[in-house]
Design a protein around this motif. Sequence first.
Motif, PDB file in Angstrom:
ATOM      1  N   LEU A  67      39.656  -1.703 -61.794  1.00 39.28           N
ATOM      2  CA  LEU A  67      40.236  -2.037 -62.911  1.00 39.28           C
ATOM      3  C   LEU A  67      40.034  -1.048 -63.799  1.00 39.28           C
ATOM      4  O   LEU A  67      38.773  -0.628 -64.095  1.00 39.28           O
ATOM      5  CB  LEU A  67      39.940  -3.397 -63.195  1.00 39.28           C
ATOM      6  N   PRO A  68      41.034  -0.710 -64.887  1.00 31.99           N
ATOM      7  CA  PRO A  68      40.836   0.063 -65.722  1.00 31.99           C
ATOM      8  C   PRO A  68      39.879  -0.552 -66.777  1.00 31.99           C
ATOM      9  O   PRO A  68      39.768  -1.820 -67.002  1.00 31.99           O
ATOM     10  CB  PRO A  68      42.004   0.394 -66.546  1.00 31.99           C
ATOM     11  N   LEU A  69      39.213   0.259 -67.543  1.00 29.70           N
ATOM     12  CA  LEU A  69      38.174  -0.244 -68.508  1.00 29.70           C
ATOM     13  C   LEU A  69      38.901  -1.185 -69.647  1.00 29.70           C
ATOM     14  O   LEU A  69      38.042  -2.198 -70.060  1.00 29.70           O
ATOM     15  CB  LEU A  69      37.218   0.784 -69.158  1.00 29.70           C
ATOM     16  N   TRP A  70      40.006  -0.846 -69.913  1.00 34.25           N
ATOM     17  CA  TRP A  70      40.370  -1.579 -70.941  1.00 34.25           C
ATOM     18  C   TRP A  70      40.760  -2.994 -70.607  1.00 34.25           C
ATOM     19  O   TRP A  70      40.765  -4.055 -71.282  1.00 34.25           O
ATOM     20  CB  TRP A  70      41.626  -1.056 -71.755  1.00 34.25           C
ATOM     21  N   LEU A  71      41.110  -3.255 -69.598  1.00 36.78           N
ATOM     22  CA  LEU A  71      41.426  -4.504 -68.826  1.00 36.78           C
ATOM     23  C   LEU A  71      40.102  -5.173 -68.720  1.00 36.78           C
ATOM     24  O   LEU A  71      40.309  -6.447 -68.983  1.00 36.78           O
ATOM     25  CB  LEU A  71      42.133  -4.281 -67.523  1.00 36.78           C
ATOM     26  N   PHE A  72      38.781  -4.544 -68.347  1.00 37.29           N
ATOM     27  CA  PHE A  72      37.786  -5.072 -68.509  1.00 37.29           C
ATOM     28  C   PHE A  72      37.393  -5.767 -69.901  1.00 37.29           C
ATOM     29  O   PHE A  72      37.245  -6.793 -70.117  1.00 37.29           O
ATOM     30  CB  PHE A  72      36.717  -4.326 -67.912  1.00 37.29           C
ATOM     31  N   GLU A  73      37.760  -5.001 -70.905  1.00 34.64           N
ATOM     32  CA  GLU A  73      37.328  -5.544 -72.174  1.00 34.64           C
ATOM     33  C   GLU A  73      38.419  -6.469 -72.658  1.00 34.64           C
ATOM     34  O   GLU A  73      37.884  -7.660 -73.304  1.00 34.64           O
ATOM     35  CB  GLU A  73      37.614  -4.128 -73.251  1.00 34.64           C
ATOM     36  N   GLU A  74      39.789  -6.652 -72.328  1.00 39.58           N
ATOM     37  CA  GLU A  74      40.478  -7.724 -72.473  1.00 39.58           C
ATOM     38  C   GLU A  74      39.990  -9.056 -71.835  1.00 39.58           C
ATOM     39  O   GLU A  74      39.966  -9.900 -72.466  1.00 39.58           O
ATOM     40  CB  GLU A  74      42.022  -7.393 -71.840  1.00 39.58           C
ATOM     41  N   SER A  75      39.363  -8.673 -70.709  1.00 36.01           N
ATOM     42  CA  SER A  75      38.860  -9.930 -70.040  1.00 36.01           C
ATOM     43  C   SER A  75      37.621 -10.313 -70.642  1.00 36.01           C
ATOM     44  O   SER A  75      37.270 -11.686 -70.619  1.00 36.01           O
ATOM     45  CB  SER A  75      38.540  -9.328 -68.602  1.00 36.01           C
ATOM     46  N   TYR A  76      36.936  -9.445 -71.011  1.00 41.56           N
ATOM     47  CA  TYR A  76      35.382  -9.741 -71.939  1.00 41.56           C
ATOM     48  C   TYR A  76      36.090 -10.607 -73.127  1.00 41.56           C
ATOM     49  O   TYR A  76      35.117 -11.433 -73.266  1.00 41.56           O
ATOM     50  CB  TYR A  76      34.812  -8.501 -72.172  1.00 41.56           C
ATOM     51  N   GLN A  77      36.974 -10.155 -73.664  1.00 39.49           N
ATOM     52  CA  GLN A  77      37.298 -10.539 -75.193  1.00 39.49           C
ATOM     53  C   GLN A  77      37.800 -12.190 -74.805  1.00 39.49           C
ATOM     54  O   GLN A  77      37.527 -13.006 -75.449  1.00 39.49           O
ATOM     55  CB  GLN A  77      38.545 -10.066 -75.462  1.00 39.49           C
ATOM     56  N   MET A  78      38.384 -12.501 -73.443  1.00 39.24           N
ATOM     57  CA  MET A  78      38.769 -13.873 -73.185  1.00 39.24           C
ATOM     58  C   MET A  78      37.843 -14.638 -72.547  1.00 39.24           C
ATOM     59  O   MET A  78      37.743 -15.875 -73.110  1.00 39.24           O
ATOM     60  CB  MET A  78      40.153 -13.483 -72.037  1.00 39.24           C
ATOM     61  N   VAL A  79      36.938 -14.244 -71.955  1.00 41.00           N
ATOM     62  CA  VAL A  79      35.753 -14.756 -71.433  1.00 41.00           C
ATOM     63  C   VAL A  79      34.636 -15.144 -72.471  1.00 41.00           C
ATOM     64  O   VAL A  79      34.113 -16.329 -72.515  1.00 41.00           O
ATOM     65  CB  VAL A  79      35.145 -14.252 -70.040  1.00 41.00           C
ATOM     66  N   GLY A  80      34.151 -14.007 -73.070  1.00 41.72           N
ATOM     67  CA  GLY A  80      33.210 -14.213 -74.174  1.00 41.72           C
ATOM     68  C   GLY A  80      31.845 -14.015 -73.766  1.00 41.72           C
ATOM     69  O   GLY A  80      30.915 -14.001 -74.515  1.00 41.72           O
ATOM     70  N   ASP A  81      31.697 -13.717 -72.330  1.00 35.19           N
ATOM     71  CA  ASP A  81      30.239 -13.337 -71.976  1.00 35.19           C
ATOM     72  C   ASP A  81      30.366 -12.308 -70.905  1.00 35.19           C
ATOM     73  O   ASP A  81      31.051 -12.638 -69.910  1.00 35.19           O
ATOM     74  CB  ASP A  81      29.764 -14.721 -71.236  1.00 35.19           C
ATOM     75  N   ILE A  82      29.603 -11.203 -71.012  1.00 40.80           N
ATOM     76  CA  ILE A  82      29.823 -10.059 -70.253  1.00 40.80           C
ATOM     77  C   ILE A  82      29.338 -10.329 -68.811  1.00 40.80           C
ATOM     78  O   ILE A  82      29.948 -10.100 -67.940  1.00 40.80           O
ATOM     79  CB  ILE A  82      28.922  -8.897 -71.084  1.00 40.80           C
ATOM     80  N   ASN A  83      28.217 -10.932 -68.557  1.00 38.33           N
ATOM     81  CA  ASN A  83      27.955 -11.169 -67.331  1.00 38.33           C
ATOM     82  C   ASN A  83      28.880 -12.311 -66.670  1.00 38.33           C
ATOM     83  O   ASN A  83      29.052 -12.100 -65.055  1.00 38.33           O
ATOM     84  CB  ASN A  83      26.462 -11.886 -67.207  1.00 38.33           C
ATOM     85  N   GLU A  84      29.199 -13.117 -67.356  1.00 36.70           N
ATOM     86  CA  GLU A  84      30.297 -13.834 -66.631  1.00 36.70           C
ATOM     87  C   GLU A  84      31.828 -13.209 -66.192  1.00 36.70           C
ATOM     88  O   GLU A  84      32.070 -13.287 -65.176  1.00 36.70           O
ATOM     89  CB  GLU A  84      30.612 -15.275 -67.551  1.00 36.70           C
TER      90      GLU A  84
ATOM     91  N   SER B 311      52.284  -1.524 -65.780  1.00 38.27           N
ATOM     92  CA  SER B 311      52.702  -0.053 -66.460  1.00 38.27           C
ATOM     93  C   SER B 311      51.639   0.907 -65.887  1.00 38.27           C
ATOM     94  O   SER B 311      52.109   2.042 -65.492  1.00 38.27           O
ATOM     95  CB  SER B 311      52.839  -0.255 -67.990  1.00 38.27           C
ATOM     96  N   SER B 312      50.394   0.433 -65.872  1.00 36.04           N
ATOM     97  CA  SER B 312      49.255   1.716 -65.596  1.00 36.04           C
ATOM     98  C   SER B 312      49.354   1.818 -64.027  1.00 36.04           C
ATOM     99  O   SER B 312      48.847   2.773 -63.567  1.00 36.04           O
ATOM    100  CB  SER B 312      48.137   0.824 -66.228  1.00 36.04           C
ATOM    101  N   ILE B 313      49.757   0.818 -63.382  1.00 35.36           N
ATOM    102  CA  ILE B 313      49.858   1.141 -61.688  1.00 35.36           C
ATOM    103  C   ILE B 313      51.359   1.933 -61.412  1.00 35.36           C
ATOM    104  O   ILE B 313      51.562   1.622 -60.304  1.00 35.36           O
ATOM    105  CB  ILE B 313      49.315   0.098 -60.976  1.00 35.36           C
ATOM    106  N   GLY B 314      52.005   2.076 -62.288  1.00 34.94           N
ATOM    107  CA  GLY B 314      53.202   2.569 -62.039  1.00 34.94           C
ATOM    108  C   GLY B 314      54.683   2.008 -62.054  1.00 34.94           C
ATOM    109  O   GLY B 314      55.596   2.583 -61.677  1.00 34.94           O
ATOM    110  N   TYR B 315      54.660   0.759 -62.562  1.00 38.50           N
ATOM    111  CA  TYR B 315      55.785  -0.014 -62.670  1.00 38.50           C
ATOM    112  C   TYR B 315      56.728   0.113 -64.005  1.00 38.50           C
ATOM    113  O   TYR B 315      55.908   0.603 -64.756  1.00 38.50           O
ATOM    114  CB  TYR B 315      55.543  -1.501 -62.323  1.00 38.50           C
ATOM    115  N   TYR B 316      57.968   0.056 -63.919  1.00 28.57           N
ATOM    116  CA  TYR B 316      58.360  -0.097 -65.526  1.00 28.57           C
ATOM    117  C   TYR B 316      58.321  -1.600 -65.509  1.00 28.57           C
ATOM    118  O   TYR B 316      58.736  -2.475 -64.824  1.00 28.57           O
ATOM    119  CB  TYR B 316      60.132   0.148 -65.293  1.00 28.57           C
ATOM    120  N   SER B 317      57.538  -2.057 -66.552  1.00 29.91           N
ATOM    121  CA  SER B 317      57.340  -3.199 -66.863  1.00 29.91           C
ATOM    122  C   SER B 317      57.469  -3.568 -68.473  1.00 29.91           C
ATOM    123  O   SER B 317      57.075  -2.830 -69.393  1.00 29.91           O
ATOM    124  CB  SER B 317      55.975  -3.736 -66.408  1.00 29.91           C
TER     125      SER B 317
END
Lengths: 529, 343
Positions: A67-84, B311-317
């Motif tokens: 997963l890209p790191l930004w998605l990790f960060e989004e997930s962390y924002q939502m979950v609120g606990d990094i280990n979780e 989008s990041s994996i190549g779809y138009y979304s």
Amino acid sequence: MKRFAQLFKLLDYTTKSTAIINALVEYFSSTEDKDKVWAIALFSQKRPKRIVTTALLKEWSADLSELPLWLFEESYQMVGDINETISLIVPKPTKKSDNSLSYWIDVILALKDKEKIVIKDTVLDAWTSQDQDERFLFNKLITGGFKVGISQKSIINALSKVSGIEQSKVTHRLMGKWDPTNITYEELVLMADPTEDLSKPYPFCLVNALDIDCDQLGSPSNWSAERKWDGIRGQLILRSGEYYLWSHGEELVNDKFPELEQLKNKIETDIVIDGEILPFREGKPLNFITLQTRIRRKNVTKKHLLDTPIIIVAFDLLEYGGEDIREKPLIERKILLQEVVKEIDSDRLLLSEEIPFETWEELANERERSREFYSEGIILKHLYSPYKAGLIKGDWRKWQIDPLTINAVMIYAQRGNGRNTKLYTEFTFAVKDGERLMPFTKASYGLKEEELKEINEWVKKNTLERFGPVRSVNPELVFELAFEGIAKSARHKSGVTLRLPRIKQWRKDKPKSEINSLEDLNVLLNEFG
Amino acid sequence: MQLIEFREEGLFVPQADVYIDPWKPVNKAFITHGHSDHSRSGNKSYVCTHSALPVIKHRLGSHINAKGIEYGEEMSVNGVKFSFYPAGHIIGSAQIRVEYKGEVWVASGDYKTTPDGVSEDFEPIICNTFITESTFGMPVFKWKPQSVVMDEINDWWRSNKEQGRVSVLAAYSLGKAQRIINNVDHSIGKIFTHGAVENVNEVIRRQGVHLHETIRVVQGQKQSMYTGGLVIAPPSAVDSVWSNKFKDFSSGIASGWMAVRGTRRRRSADRGFILSDHADWDELVGTVKATEAERIYVTHGYTDVFSKYLSSIGYYSAVVNTEYTSDELNTVAEDVEEANGIK
């Protein structure tokens, strides 16, 4: 670790004490002994040291889940606990297994001082066989961040139920210095006197607030009165040339107070003293807040030793000549204590002086003078009482001075923790600072349930802005806050910090224009700080 | 002209003058399933699957002008071919396939790809453009197999029973409730239902679907009757005074949101079971891939995150704003009103 994870989850959800005890009893009566020891250790804040940082775990987990790191960060924002978050995003386990809690802890302990690559391989491999609940705990353990909000009392209560051993004994056995890596459940809980353990303290006798008139205590001649100090309750153990200092939180705090080490060779006989650790300079106690800054530090530096010198004020003797004397009446223990303090003869160890008084009225007058002595009030003890464990009503009473008070306006409301997550229970208050408002303290206790409900309704209707769990509200509601002390603080914008602030009452009668000002706080600071 | 346009009334097929799951009244509404955010009142005509029809009529009134259609059956409207395929979300739920001059769009409504034993099993549909939900479109949501979750529920129920307690489980009254009723271990004890759940059960039984026996909770029953039983009720009822009648009970919530510790702790239930009628992250990504679509519209849930990822994996979304809700814990107030009121 699935069973432990299940237990943890249950403890995490519930705030009902019977449910907590039941879950612990069930766990302790059906788990292998090695796991029991580790469970007790983890619940008593004896957790393995950090092997790897959360930052590294995060990196590895993002890699592994592609997963890209930004998605990790989004997930962390939502979950609120990094280990979780990490435990949730790594791919589902590919292997089936149910290794025990102690198995995983052994894995973690074996990684001490290993190279990063070895640690990484082990962690990634562990994740492939753990379910999400297990991973969450594993991540907490390996990053040294395991915590669970459960009282020692619940653990002791459950262990006592499972083993049939009375609670005071279990308390005693768990209090000492023990290491979960080299003790069995048998030795820790079941055996009467497992090892010669010189450090083992006695359970503290706790003090009740005086909730009746002094007259009802009977004749003043049966009571001793001492000043109540605002420090840290401590038990000083000098046995066979060794020195141990226990705080009332059942922590061994030798390393926090190295200056008391010098007491250890000053007396031949084995003794245990109960007293108060106080920051103290030039014959008078310093503000408790200075001591707090020192105990929070992991390492005590020379600067701390100079800035916040400490002493121990001795008020009871629990052991003399290696003999447990807690059953002797206080009056006898005090005589022995006097001798001991005299023999040790150190300016680090002071005797708690008795306040002479003939009548309750005289004592009441002495209480009024408490602030002159930088004391918080008076402790009353029955002269013929034994030293009991825990909070026993009757023999020890604290008669505190009235707190300092100030009127302030509420400006922020925040949801509480635990059972209070649905309600706004934490409030931030402000005083006047010219035309502006100056926030100066938070407080959460002191309101009646109906008032809390009313305020919650009000908060919802009077919200100005939201920041996560916090709402800023119209500055309208005025409260009288009570607190035990005030000190200068560079960390707070108001320049002050309060000790034990709480809400004394909701002043519906007062308009916002009548709240106190920052100058008023500074007056209190100059007088009592 | 796009085959499906996003209008303020809902998803619109201009060539056929048909709306899919509109949130404002229109002439022709094709409905993916009976949940109230997808199937609203006030439309002049409705088309949905045969198995979704009874619940929709039950909720919107028998007077509505509604027509059922078979899964896979083709229906032509002004040259546009419509067909419904199972979405695996609840009984009768469908993805709606729209084809015109060789171009295919699929509107998924809500879906779940793993079989649950009650809903018709999901099938991915090859298309050019896929309109997907993303209720759980965050990689932290990964469901366990249903059998594992049912075992957890069974263990909890059994242990409550041993302690002489009632087990009160909060679950959405249409969909999850029936899924639980049919998949728990019936040897443990009796299953009781809140009125909102039982009303739906009656409708579903009448259409010939087998549901395990349930007993409606009614006023004035002896408390002892419920001891050791499993009570299924909508979340809002479990949180309300309604559940006081069970006195000694343990409360549970079955929801995908229970996957996150913070949510679990904020809901004051004794237990949380991670059970959802929506696709988890892997199912969402897997479905998008399986449709072989090149364009993906994301309608509700963690739309921004899911769309950005695609989008990041190549779809138009792109994200489409709709009025579908993704909060399965709090959308059931109407069911309770219905159960406490007229029904």
